[in-house]
Write a protein that holds these residues in place. Structure first.
Motif, PDB file in Angstrom:
ATOM      1  N   UNK A  80     -55.897  48.871 -18.197  1.00 20.19           N
ATOM      2  CA  UNK A  80     -56.376  49.748 -19.267  1.00 20.19           C
ATOM      3  C   UNK A  80     -55.752  49.378 -20.612  1.00 20.19           C
ATOM      4  N   UNK A  81     -55.312  48.136 -20.722  1.00 15.61           N
ATOM      5  CA  UNK A  81     -54.572  47.674 -21.903  1.00 15.61           C
ATOM      6  C   UNK A  81     -55.314  47.948 -23.211  1.00 15.61           C
ATOM      7  N   UNK A  82     -56.626  47.808 -23.208  1.00 19.10           N
ATOM      8  CA  UNK A  82     -57.364  48.049 -24.459  1.00 19.10           C
ATOM      9  C   UNK A  82     -57.304  49.523 -24.881  1.00 19.10           C
ATOM     10  N   UNK A  83     -56.966  50.389 -23.948  1.00 11.23           N
ATOM     11  CA  UNK A  83     -56.854  51.816 -24.286  1.00 11.23           C
ATOM     12  C   UNK A  83     -55.416  52.240 -24.535  1.00 11.23           C
ATOM     13  N   UNK A 130     -49.773  37.247 -20.590  1.00 16.21           N
ATOM     14  CA  UNK A 130     -49.991  36.444 -21.791  1.00 16.21           C
ATOM     15  C   UNK A 130     -50.241  34.967 -21.480  1.00 16.21           C
ATOM     16  N   UNK A 131     -50.212  34.586 -20.208  1.00 12.30           N
ATOM     17  CA  UNK A 131     -50.507  33.196 -19.820  1.00 12.30           C
ATOM     18  C   UNK A 131     -49.730  32.207 -20.691  1.00 12.30           C
ATOM     19  N   UNK A 132     -48.410  32.405 -20.734  1.00 11.61           N
ATOM     20  CA  UNK A 132     -47.578  31.652 -21.679  1.00 11.61           C
ATOM     21  C   UNK A 132     -47.495  30.162 -21.367  1.00 11.61           C
ATOM     22  N   UNK A 133     -48.053  29.742 -20.224  1.00 14.76           N
ATOM     23  CA  UNK A 133     -48.056  28.315 -19.859  1.00 14.76           C
ATOM     24  C   UNK A 133     -49.360  27.641 -20.276  1.00 14.76           C
ATOM     25  N   UNK A 134     -50.310  28.426 -20.807  1.00 16.76           N
ATOM     26  CA  UNK A 134     -51.633  27.894 -21.152  1.00 16.76           C
ATOM     27  C   UNK A 134     -51.987  28.257 -22.584  1.00 16.76           C
ATOM     28  N   UNK A 135     -52.840  27.448 -23.183  1.00 16.73           N
ATOM     29  CA  UNK A 135     -53.435  27.863 -24.440  1.00 16.73           C
ATOM     30  C   UNK A 135     -54.257  29.120 -24.155  1.00 16.73           C
ATOM     31  N   UNK A 136     -54.082  30.150 -24.987  1.00 19.60           N
ATOM     32  CA  UNK A 136     -54.702  31.443 -24.696  1.00 19.60           C
ATOM     33  C   UNK A 136     -56.228  31.332 -24.640  1.00 19.60           C
ATOM     34  N   UNK A 137     -56.807  30.588 -25.565  1.00 15.99           N
ATOM     35  CA  UNK A 137     -58.268  30.447 -25.577  1.00 15.99           C
ATOM     36  C   UNK A 137     -58.743  29.747 -24.305  1.00 15.99           C
ATOM     37  N   UNK A 138     -58.025  28.695 -23.882  1.00 14.25           N
ATOM     38  CA  UNK A 138     -58.403  27.986 -22.653  1.00 14.25           C
ATOM     39  C   UNK A 138     -58.266  28.897 -21.440  1.00 14.25           C
ATOM     40  N   UNK A 139     -57.176  29.665 -21.421  1.00  9.52           N
ATOM     41  CA  UNK A 139     -56.944  30.560 -20.282  1.00  9.52           C
ATOM     42  C   UNK A 139     -58.090  31.564 -20.161  1.00  9.52           C
ATOM     43  N   UNK A 140     -58.506  32.113 -21.287  1.00 11.90           N
ATOM     44  CA  UNK A 140     -59.607  33.083 -21.263  1.00 11.90           C
ATOM     45  C   UNK A 140     -60.910  32.419 -20.809  1.00 11.90           C
ATOM     46  N   UNK A 141     -61.153  31.214 -21.323  1.00 12.56           N
ATOM     47  CA  UNK A 141     -62.388  30.513 -20.956  1.00 12.56           C
ATOM     48  C   UNK A 141     -62.424  30.224 -19.462  1.00 12.56           C
ATOM     49  N   UNK A 142     -61.228  29.996 -18.879  1.00 11.93           N
ATOM     50  CA  UNK A 142     -61.161  29.679 -17.451  1.00 11.93           C
ATOM     51  C   UNK A 142     -61.085  30.943 -16.590  1.00 11.93           C
ATOM     52  N   UNK A 143     -61.207  32.111 -17.216  1.00 12.73           N
ATOM     53  CA  UNK A 143     -61.187  33.357 -16.440  1.00 12.73           C
ATOM     54  C   UNK A 143     -59.815  33.740 -15.922  1.00 12.73           C
ATOM     55  N   UNK A 144     -58.777  33.458 -16.692  1.00 15.24           N
ATOM     56  CA  UNK A 144     -57.403  33.805 -16.303  1.00 15.24           C
ATOM     57  C   UNK A 144     -57.347  35.261 -15.804  1.00 15.24           C
ATOM     58  N   UNK A 159     -58.370  40.738 -16.719  1.00 11.50           N
ATOM     59  CA  UNK A 159     -58.246  42.122 -16.235  1.00 11.50           C
ATOM     60  C   UNK A 159     -57.864  43.069 -17.376  1.00 11.50           C
ATOM     61  N   UNK A 160     -57.063  42.578 -18.312  1.00 13.53           N
ATOM     62  CA  UNK A 160     -56.643  43.423 -19.436  1.00 13.53           C
ATOM     63  C   UNK A 160     -57.755  43.626 -20.465  1.00 13.53           C
ATOM     64  N   UNK A 161     -58.790  42.828 -20.350  1.00 16.04           N
ATOM     65  CA  UNK A 161     -59.907  42.984 -21.286  1.00 16.04           C
ATOM     66  C   UNK A 161     -59.679  42.313 -22.624  1.00 16.04           C
TER      67      UNK A 161
END
Lengths: 550, 176
Positions: free
Chosen positions: A367-370, B120-134, B139-141
């Motif tokens: 629920x981080x966005x909230x 925060x996927x500190x071992x990956x580039x954040x944009x790449x992690x998101x693109x790969x469905x980290x 889950x955090x949206x």
């Protein structure tokens, strides 16, 4: 040994305390060198990336202590590059604080009235937006609406953010890619450079010693650009005046390490540290109740769900900033954003045991966005003390960047604990009303309390037993050494301190100029604001004689 | 396997395959292990990669002592910490990270990086992690950045007054 390089004024650190003094001294004609332990990052270097090694981990340090952990800037521009740019002035009562030792903490010469002209000088030099409701982010608006629902007031916070350039990305802690945040990289520092000051990044000052001619020799190590655990050689510079502005987590450590070369330090060096009374709460909002109770709607089908959107703090509750209330019961409650990683680990899942890890925490993260983070700034008790310094810098560095183990010990007194308890209860009262949210404080069990605004570890004052500096910021017993960073602020301010640190640095300049002149430096006081404006200079004219008395 | 079980205790996830022992399966969706905790811990940039073998050994010794103290019989085909069930692992990690434990700092740092792999996927580039469905960031949206890798939010404000101002506010917008 070849004789070291010489300069008139050596400035340690390039945050507010270093940049402001460096600018004025360079503009006044002195030869100024600034040593900064962190890298020199430019706008294009500021990344939106949590990966270790990105600007997010290069630009600041997280130093874990015993009972208190400190976040501080670690780059050219210091705290101004990584901070959230909230720039309120400190309320009047703060300057009258007596603390638990029941003595006036601030010098008699400093009050809100005498500091206001210096605040004005800063406001002329760093564009500060008097924000309105149209600037308040969803998170700030939500906090305001919840405050109103609970019968409280709420204020948009003055901020050094250019609203035309800001894209509300909430990446302020990694440095502003869009030059919206008015960091020192955009005002005092370029003006200092234009007047001939030199900035040397990745130069970490270790110690200072006296020279035979009454000046000082400043010893530094050169730090590797990528792995701060590695150094590549040492050096020294001789100076007639030394300005220490390495931050309240580092300035006292340099002085402690310098005792062998300088002689005994005032008792207050490395004592009376304040974390500005900071503590964080996380609220997890019930989106339906936000809509039903507060009537909020983003217009896109969502009521809130906007934790990621914004520009740090935009709205604060100041109802407890009332000078008629007793000390330790006055505080502000400010909406804030903290990015994942540092901003999530300490949050505790409501009703879960354990709270900070495990199944309950994972559910909370969904629920981080909230989430809505509320930042408390209470009056703490200046209970922090620095132990003997580490081998190098102000911490034993664990990771290549960012993470280190320092020597600060902080055992909160009953005053501090009670104030946090009061503020916790207040946030709960406001946000849990009518099922709006569940609120939990961040745990202090992992890395102790946590501050982004370290203060007071080498403070100004009139009492030599409890202050390391006189009211002109000169280190007692060591003429020619001045301290102008957050460590000079006597105690917690109940609001974000950058504006006050900057105003005190402005106020310290006439005294430093006079000391430099007495040491044979051809320098004068009276530079305009970095953009050439002069109203601020006129405003302080009558205050100069008092600051240059001996 | 021991460190996977530790990371899975910090942010639990679903079993990766039937019979997965390190991941206890205490929560649906990927946890710290699926998020890349081991990859992050093994990266020398963290400063703890050199001590991981010692961490695992110490954790297993603590697990043996914990099991003995609580009369738990551990299966011997996996390391002792892995042999603990999720509740036992959780109780032991709570003990090791509690104020006053002599090794607290070590276990907190291990927990910190386990957590960072997830949130925060500190071992990956954040944009790449998101693109790969980290699993954590997803889950955090956390939303995806624009094409240039930067985030911008054109809509950010309710845009209307939402509270009365404090009566003592000064013209500069500060408290009096």
């Amino acid at each position: 040994m070849s004789s070291p390089e010489r300069t008139d004024v050596l400035v340690v650190g390039s945050g507010f305390g270093g940049s402001i003094t460096a600018y004025h001294l360079a503009a006044g004609g002195a030869k100024v060198v600034i040593l900064e332990r962190g890298p020199w990052l430019k706008s294009d270097d500021f990344e939106h990336d949590f990966k270790l090694g990105s600007s997010y981990t290069r630009a600041f340090d997280f130093v874990v202590g015993d009972g208190m952990s400190v976040l501080g800037g670690n780059c050219v521009g210091g705290g101004s590059v990584v901070y959230f740019a909230a720039m309120p002035r400190a309320p009047r009562f703060v300057f009258e604080r007596r603390g638990s030792i029941n003595r006036r903490m601030w010098p008699a010469a400093v009050s809100r009235d005498t500091l206001d002209p210096w605040y004005d000088r800063v406001a002329e030099s760093i564009p500060i937006t008097h924000q309105g409701w149209e600037d308040a982010t969803y998170a700030g608006g939500l906090w305001a609406a919840a405050c109103r629902h609970a019968g409280r007031t709420a204020n948009p916070v003055p901020a050094a953010v250019d609203r035309e350039k800001c894209v509300n990305c909430n990446w302020m802690m990694a440095g502003c890619r869009f030059d919206a945040k008015q960091s020192l990289l955009l005002n005092y520092l370029p003006a200092a450079l234009a007047h001939g000051a030199e900035i040397r990044p990745l130069h970490e000052v270790q110690r200072i010693e006296r020279t035979d001619d009454g000046g000082y020799r400043v010893h530094y190590s050169v730090v590797d650009d990528e792995d701060y655990r590695i150094t590549a050689g040492d050096g020294a510079i001789d100076a007639k005046i030394v300005i220490l502005a390495a931050g309240a987590g580092a300035t006292p450590v340099i002085l402690q390490r310098s005792e062998a070369g300088l002689g005994p330090m005032p008792h207050a060096v490395g004592r009376y540290f304040s974390g500005n009374g900071e503590r964080l709460n996380t609220a997890v909002l019930n989106e339906d109740r936000v809509r039903e109770v507060l009537g909020l709607d983003r217009g896109d089908g969502l009521a809130y769900a906007a934790n990621q959107i914004g520009k740090g703090p935009t709205v604060a509750n100041w109802d407890r900033l009332d000078g008629s209330l007793p000390e330790y019961t006055r505080y502000s409650l400010e909406q804030l954003y903290f990015p994942p990683g540092l901003g999530t680990i300490l949050a505790q899942a409501p009703g879960a045991n354990p709270g900070w890890f495990g199944v309950g925490k994972k559910e909370m993260l969904k629920r981080w966005q909230s989430w809505l983070i509320i930042f408390q700034m209470i009056e703490d008790d200046n209970e922090g003390v620095f132990g003997p310094p580490p081998a190098r810098g102000n911490a034993d560095r664990l990771s290549q960047q960012m993470l280190g183990i320092g020597r600060l010990s902080y055992k909160p007194t009953a005053n501090t604990l009670r104030a946090w308890e009061m503020a916790d209860a207040d946030v709960k009262d406001i946000l849990e009303r009518d099922g709006l949210a569940t609120v939990t404080p961040w745990t202090n069990d992992l890395v102790g309390a946590y501050t982004v605004h370290p203060l007071a570890s080498c403070r100004i004052g009139d009492d030599p037993h409890t202050s390391a500096l006189d009211d002109r910021h000169e280190l007692r017993g060591h003429p020619g050494i001045f301290v102008t960073d957050g460590s000079a602020v006597p105690g917690a301010l109940t609001v974000n301190p950058a504006m006050t640190i900057a105003a005190l640095a402005e106020r310290a300049v006439p005294g430093i100029v006079q000391a430099a002149r007495e040491r044979g430096v051809e320098v004068t006081y009276g530079a305009p604001a970095p953009d050439g404006s002069t109203a601020g200079r006129r405003g302080v004219t009558t205050l100069i004689p008092e600051l240059t008395r001996r | 396997m021991t460190l996977e079980a530790f990371a899975d205790t910090i942010i639990p996830g679903e079993k990766r395959w039937p019979g997965d022992r390190a991941v206890a399966g205490a929560a649906p969706g990927g946890g710290a292990v699926a998020a890349g905790a081991i990859e992050l811990l093994e990266w020398d940039a963290t400063g703890i990669s050199g001590g991981l073998g010692d961490f695992a050994r110490a954790l297993n010794e603590h697990a043996l002592a914990y099991a003995a103290q609580h009369g738990i019989a551990l299966e011997e085909d996996v390391p002792p910490f892995v042999a603990l069930d999720h509740a036992g692992r959780t109780a032991l990690v709570a003990l090791l990270t509690a104020p006053g434990h002599p090794e607290k700092d070590l276990w907190v740092s291990l927990a910190l990086f386990s957590n960072m792999a997830y949130d925060s996927a500190a071992h990956l580039s954040t944009a790449d992690a998101l693109a790969a469905g980290h699993p954590g960031l997803t889950a955090m949206g956390v939303t995806r950045p624009g094409a240039d890798g930067l985030w911008r939010f054109p809509a950010y404000s309710y845009g209307r007054p939402l509270a009365d101002l404090h009566p003592d506010t000064t013209p500069s917008g500060s408290p009096a």
